[in-house]
Design a protein around this motif. Structure first.
Motif, PDB file in Angstrom:
ATOM      1  N   VAL A  78       9.969  -3.386  -4.345  1.00  0.00           N
ATOM      2  CA  VAL A  78       9.149  -2.344  -4.966  1.00  0.00           C
ATOM      3  C   VAL A  78       8.612  -2.830  -6.305  1.00  0.00           C
ATOM      4  O   VAL A  78       7.442  -2.607  -6.649  1.00  0.00           O
ATOM      5  CB  VAL A  78       9.965  -1.045  -5.135  1.00  0.00           C
ATOM      6  N   GLY A  79       9.463  -3.517  -7.074  1.00  0.00           N
ATOM      7  CA  GLY A  79       9.006  -4.061  -8.350  1.00  0.00           C
ATOM      8  C   GLY A  79       7.879  -5.060  -8.166  1.00  0.00           C
ATOM      9  O   GLY A  79       6.905  -5.071  -8.925  1.00  0.00           O
ATOM     10  N   GLY A  80       7.992  -5.906  -7.131  1.00  0.00           N
ATOM     11  CA  GLY A  80       6.926  -6.869  -6.863  1.00  0.00           C
ATOM     12  C   GLY A  80       5.625  -6.192  -6.486  1.00  0.00           C
ATOM     13  O   GLY A  80       4.541  -6.590  -6.932  1.00  0.00           O
ATOM     14  N   ALA A  81       5.708  -5.138  -5.662  1.00  0.00           N
ATOM     15  CA  ALA A  81       4.504  -4.401  -5.271  1.00  0.00           C
ATOM     16  C   ALA A  81       3.884  -3.704  -6.473  1.00  0.00           C
ATOM     17  O   ALA A  81       2.655  -3.648  -6.625  1.00  0.00           O
ATOM     18  CB  ALA A  81       4.845  -3.383  -4.185  1.00  0.00           C
ATOM     19  N   ASN A  82       4.741  -3.183  -7.351  1.00  0.00           N
ATOM     20  CA  ASN A  82       4.259  -2.516  -8.557  1.00  0.00           C
ATOM     21  C   ASN A  82       3.461  -3.491  -9.421  1.00  0.00           C
ATOM     22  O   ASN A  82       2.399  -3.155  -9.958  1.00  0.00           O
ATOM     23  CB  ASN A  82       5.450  -1.962  -9.333  1.00  0.00           C
ATOM     24  N   ASN A  83       3.954  -4.714  -9.528  1.00  0.00           N
ATOM     25  CA  ASN A  83       3.269  -5.724 -10.343  1.00  0.00           C
ATOM     26  C   ASN A  83       1.942  -6.164  -9.728  1.00  0.00           C
ATOM     27  O   ASN A  83       1.074  -6.681 -10.435  1.00  0.00           O
ATOM     28  CB  ASN A  83       4.175  -6.943 -10.529  1.00  0.00           C
ATOM     29  N   LYS A  84       1.786  -5.975  -8.422  1.00  0.00           N
ATOM     30  CA  LYS A  84       0.552  -6.370  -7.739  1.00  0.00           C
ATOM     31  C   LYS A  84      -0.483  -5.242  -7.696  1.00  0.00           C
ATOM     32  O   LYS A  84      -1.571  -5.416  -7.135  1.00  0.00           O
ATOM     33  CB  LYS A  84       0.868  -6.788  -6.292  1.00  0.00           C
ATOM     34  N   GLU A 136      13.728   4.800  -3.259  1.00  0.00           N
ATOM     35  CA  GLU A 136      14.284   5.932  -2.519  1.00  0.00           C
ATOM     36  C   GLU A 136      13.173   6.817  -1.967  1.00  0.00           C
ATOM     37  O   GLU A 136      13.279   7.351  -0.862  1.00  0.00           O
ATOM     38  CB  GLU A 136      15.206   6.735  -3.441  1.00  0.00           C
ATOM     39  N   ARG A 137      12.106   6.951  -2.729  1.00  0.00           N
ATOM     40  CA  ARG A 137      11.006   7.824  -2.309  1.00  0.00           C
ATOM     41  C   ARG A 137      10.331   7.301  -1.034  1.00  0.00           C
ATOM     42  O   ARG A 137       9.875   8.084  -0.201  1.00  0.00           O
ATOM     43  CB  ARG A 137       9.980   7.934  -3.444  1.00  0.00           C
ATOM     44  N   ILE A 138      10.286   5.984  -0.879  1.00  0.00           N
ATOM     45  CA  ILE A 138       9.661   5.434   0.333  1.00  0.00           C
ATOM     46  C   ILE A 138      10.679   5.276   1.461  1.00  0.00           C
ATOM     47  O   ILE A 138      10.343   4.739   2.530  1.00  0.00           O
ATOM     48  CB  ILE A 138       8.970   4.083   0.051  1.00  0.00           C
ATOM     49  N   GLY A 139      11.911   5.732   1.220  1.00  0.00           N
ATOM     50  CA  GLY A 139      12.925   5.695   2.271  1.00  0.00           C
ATOM     51  C   GLY A 139      13.571   4.350   2.460  1.00  0.00           C
ATOM     52  O   GLY A 139      14.115   4.059   3.528  1.00  0.00           O
ATOM     53  N   ARG A 146       0.830  -1.211   0.000  1.00  0.00           N
ATOM     54  CA  ARG A 146       0.000   0.000   0.000  1.00  0.00           C
ATOM     55  C   ARG A 146       0.862   1.257   0.000  1.00  0.00           C
ATOM     56  O   ARG A 146       0.515   2.258  -0.632  1.00  0.00           O
ATOM     57  CB  ARG A 146      -0.950  -0.014   1.206  1.00  0.00           C
ATOM     58  N   GLU A 147       1.999   1.197   0.695  1.00  0.00           N
ATOM     59  CA  GLU A 147       2.905   2.349   0.701  1.00  0.00           C
ATOM     60  C   GLU A 147       3.452   2.597  -0.698  1.00  0.00           C
ATOM     61  O   GLU A 147       3.530   3.746  -1.164  1.00  0.00           O
ATOM     62  CB  GLU A 147       4.045   2.112   1.687  1.00  0.00           C
ATOM     63  N   VAL A 148       3.818   1.519  -1.396  1.00  0.00           N
ATOM     64  CA  VAL A 148       4.322   1.666  -2.767  1.00  0.00           C
ATOM     65  C   VAL A 148       3.226   2.208  -3.675  1.00  0.00           C
ATOM     66  O   VAL A 148       3.465   3.119  -4.484  1.00  0.00           O
ATOM     67  CB  VAL A 148       4.852   0.316  -3.292  1.00  0.00           C
ATOM     68  N   TRP A 149       2.016   1.674  -3.546  1.00  0.00           N
ATOM     69  CA  TRP A 149       0.922   2.122  -4.410  1.00  0.00           C
ATOM     70  C   TRP A 149       0.602   3.596  -4.183  1.00  0.00           C
ATOM     71  O   TRP A 149       0.329   4.333  -5.137  1.00  0.00           O
ATOM     72  CB  TRP A 149      -0.323   1.269  -4.159  1.00  0.00           C
ATOM     73  N   GLN A 150       0.629   4.016  -2.932  1.00  0.00           N
ATOM     74  CA  GLN A 150       0.389   5.434  -2.656  1.00  0.00           C
ATOM     75  C   GLN A 150       1.492   6.293  -3.270  1.00  0.00           C
ATOM     76  O   GLN A 150       1.232   7.386  -3.795  1.00  0.00           O
ATOM     77  CB  GLN A 150       0.313   5.677  -1.141  1.00  0.00           C
ATOM     78  N   THR A 151       2.733   5.798  -3.233  1.00  0.00           N
ATOM     79  CA  THR A 151       3.853   6.557  -3.790  1.00  0.00           C
ATOM     80  C   THR A 151       3.773   6.614  -5.312  1.00  0.00           C
ATOM     81  O   THR A 151       4.166   7.619  -5.931  1.00  0.00           O
ATOM     82  CB  THR A 151       5.184   5.931  -3.346  1.00  0.00           C
ATOM     83  N   LEU A 152       3.267   5.558  -5.932  1.00  0.00           N
ATOM     84  CA  LEU A 152       3.077   5.577  -7.382  1.00  0.00           C
ATOM     85  C   LEU A 152       2.209   6.761  -7.813  1.00  0.00           C
ATOM     86  O   LEU A 152       2.406   7.334  -8.892  1.00  0.00           O
ATOM     87  CB  LEU A 152       2.414   4.276  -7.844  1.00  0.00           C
ATOM     88  N   ARG A 153       1.279   7.142  -6.974  1.00  0.00           N
ATOM     89  CA  ARG A 153       0.378   8.244  -7.316  1.00  0.00           C
ATOM     90  C   ARG A 153       1.103   9.592  -7.313  1.00  0.00           C
ATOM     91  O   ARG A 153       0.556  10.585  -7.795  1.00  0.00           O
ATOM     92  CB  ARG A 153      -0.807   8.271  -6.348  1.00  0.00           C
ATOM     93  N   ASP A 154       2.335   9.606  -6.769  1.00  0.00           N
ATOM     94  CA  ASP A 154       3.119  10.849  -6.765  1.00  0.00           C
ATOM     95  C   ASP A 154       3.859  11.072  -8.079  1.00  0.00           C
ATOM     96  O   ASP A 154       4.407  12.159  -8.302  1.00  0.00           O
ATOM     97  CB  ASP A 154       4.144  10.826  -5.620  1.00  0.00           C
TER      98      ASP A 154
END
Length: 567
Positions: A515-521, A504-507, A482-490
């Motif tokens: 991050v790549g796995g979360a992006n694919n989900k 880097e954006r999520i620290g 969810r943190e990655v998905w929220q950051t994608l919206r930035d």
């Protein structure tokens, strides 16, 4: 000589009747009829049976003799004048319910000024008209509306205003059943009019459409099962009645809406009866906190106000439950925990159980630990079970787009998926995902629930929207996802980031692979723009909908920002 005097009197009252008929419209009366003051013998038998069978509402005059013998109400009664005043059946515009902004509905009898006042005004005008022309000191008149002793429908039927429909309404061949009725008893011996011989024929639309099956036969109503009656009760209602009430705040028009005799009829010429659409279809959540003064200001002039604030507030709670409005959970929980009225607390518990969700269940459980009223405790227990056992609705629609068919899915909490393909093609994957992410669900096609998402996507594909303003339900992901998905919206519209940039954006710069796995989900493509993520060397990498769709989306955004851009 006596015969001549009688004939002169008969002729004089015949002329007066014609004068009244001619003046009716100028007095604000849409239809007028005359009948005798003889007893309503058949009506009395029907009323006795209704009381014995428990079909009466209890709002009526209990003395059946007074209801059926006009001469008990006015000494020397000879005639009854029946009047009809037509009211509107349509709003000039109809405010729409939207997710998080749901509206209730007042029946048409509650639109505009309280019709009792309007009818009394018309009867007073009629009485003044008669008294100007009849100077006998022994002239007697007694007027009443539906709060009086007589049955206004029985009087209107016998006076030729209309026939009694299978829905128990008086149906005027001219005005339909959108009419208010009043009557005037007098000692003037007017010649009676003839009842209308028209009837409903073989039509049973009203009987078939009644949500609760309140009609026990043509023209016979069990008032205790009528939703209109239920909305006016001050007690707790049964689960069946609350479910079938929908979003009705006062009254029910179903049996009149479906009547073919009313098709195309809408009366807008009586100024006092014209509705304020915002009052006829008010927002529900603000009604929960109305003070007595605010209620009187907003609804005090309506016929719906006669039972006071509580039944209408209770009905607003029921409507929010039937809408399954999760945005109302905090307000409903506040009533459940703090309201002094047990029936309001119990109804709030019912609504929370129907809405469901973790927050509603938590509020119900908290209330159950402190509630002392036996009936409310029972309703809280039932609501907890309802919230736990009822499958959650998962709303679906499909839409066309430049990259093919899209299927949009939403829960009560917001948009939760966008899939590439038709509903039929995607439903198996959606169902499997939902079982893991949400639990038991029922798939439902619902364009209204997804109207805003569809509209914003259409604007995006047309190049007119660069950001989205939608509620999202991301509960299907882990906290990290969810943190990655929220950051994608930035990621700005028309730009691309690498997985490294996201990490880097999520620290967490070392979490590139995760991050790549979360992006694919990512379950909500386009809205959460995972198509804007590229490989470390700038190459386009895989995309759930296919690489060609990713290319098309990026080119769309570049064309929008730079109209001269060409692929």
């Amino acid at each position: 000589m006596e015969k001549q005097a009688f004939m002169n009197q008969e002729e004089r009252f015949s002329v007066l009747k014609r004068d009244i008929q001619a003046a009716a419209a100028s007095l604000g009366i849409d239809q007028i009829g005359f009948t005798s003051a003889e007893p309503f013998t058949l009506l009395k038998e029907r009323l006795k049976q209704s009381v014995e069978q428990g079909y009466h509402s209890g709002f009526e005059e209990p003395d059946l003799d007074k209801r059926t013998q006009p001469k008990l109400l006015l000494e020397g009664a000879a005639s009854i004048i029946s009047i009809a005043v037509a009211y509107p059946s349509k709003l000039p515009y109809s405010p729409k319910s939207e997710p998080d902004s749901y509206r209730g509905m007042f029946a048409r009898t509650a639109w505009g000024m309280d019709y009792h006042h309007v009818l009394r005004d018309r009867l007073q005008r009629l009485e003044a008209f008669i008294r100007e022309r009849v100077h006998e000191p022994e002239l007697k008149i007694k007027s009443m509306v539906d709060t009086g002793e007589l049955s206004d429908r029985a009087v209107a039927e016998r006076a030729g205003i209309g026939f009694s429909g299978k829905n128990c309404s008086i149906i005027s061949p001219k005005l339909g059943s959108w009419i208010y009725l009043g009557e005037m008893i007098t000692n003037i011996p007017f010649t009676p009019d003839h009842p209308i011989t028209e009837d409903c024929g073989s039509c049973t639309k009203c009987l078939d459409a009644c949500p609760t099956g309140a009609f026990v036969g043509p023209g016979q109503l069990n008032a205790n099962r009528c939703i209109s009656f239920q909305t006016q009760l001050k007690d707790m209602l049964t689960d069946e009645m609350m479910t079938k009430m929908g979003n009705r705040l006062y009254g029910c028009d179903t049996c009149q809406i479906v009547c073919p005799k009313n098709r195309g009829l809408n009366w807008t010429h009586q100024p006092e009866l014209q509705p304020d659409p915002e009052q006829a279809k008010p927002l529900l959540v603000p009604m929960l906190s109305l003070s007595n003064r605010e209620f009187k200001t907003s609804f005090g002039s309506s016929a719906a106000a006669w039972r006071g604030k509580k039944p209408i507030q209770r009905n607003a709670i029921i409507a929010l439950g039937n809408f399954r409005d999760r945005s109302a959970v905090p307000e409903l929980a506040g009533l459940l925990l703090r309201d002094e009225r047990p029936d309001i607390r119990g109804t709030a518990a019912w609504a929370l159980g129907r809405i469901g969700g973790e927050l509603a269940k938590a509020k119900l459980q908290a209330a159950g630990k402190r509630e002392e009223h036996e009936e409310v405790i029972r309703m809280i227990k039932d609501a907890v079970q309802e919230a736990a056992n009822t499958p959650e609705p998962l709303y679906l629609i499909e839409m066309d787009s430049p990259i093919g068919k899209l299927t949009l899915s939403a829960t009560l909490d917001g948009l939760c998926r966008i899939d590439f393909g038709t509903v039929l093609e995607c439903s198996h994957d959606i169902q499997a995902w939902a079982e893991q992410a949400i639990g038991a669900v029922i798939l439902q096609r619902n364009p209204e629930r997804l109207k805003a998402a569809k509209k914003q996507l259409e604007e995006y594909f047309a190049g007119g929207r660069t950001t989205f303003d939608l509620k999202l339900d991301l509960r299907g992901g882990t906290p990290f996802q969810r943190e990655v998905w929220q950051t994608l919206r930035d990621i700005p519209y028309g730009e691309t980031w690498a997985y490294k940039d996201l990490a880097e954006r999520i620290g967490n710069p070392k979490a590139v692979r995760a991050v790549g796995g979360a992006n694919n989900k990512n379950p909500i493509s386009i809205i959460i723009p995972c198509h804007r993520v590229i490989g470390a060397s700038g190459q386009l990498v895989g995309y759930g909908g296919g690489l060609s769709k990713k290319v098309a989306l990026l080119e769309l955004e570049r064309r929008t920002l730079s109209p001269s851009f060409s692929s």
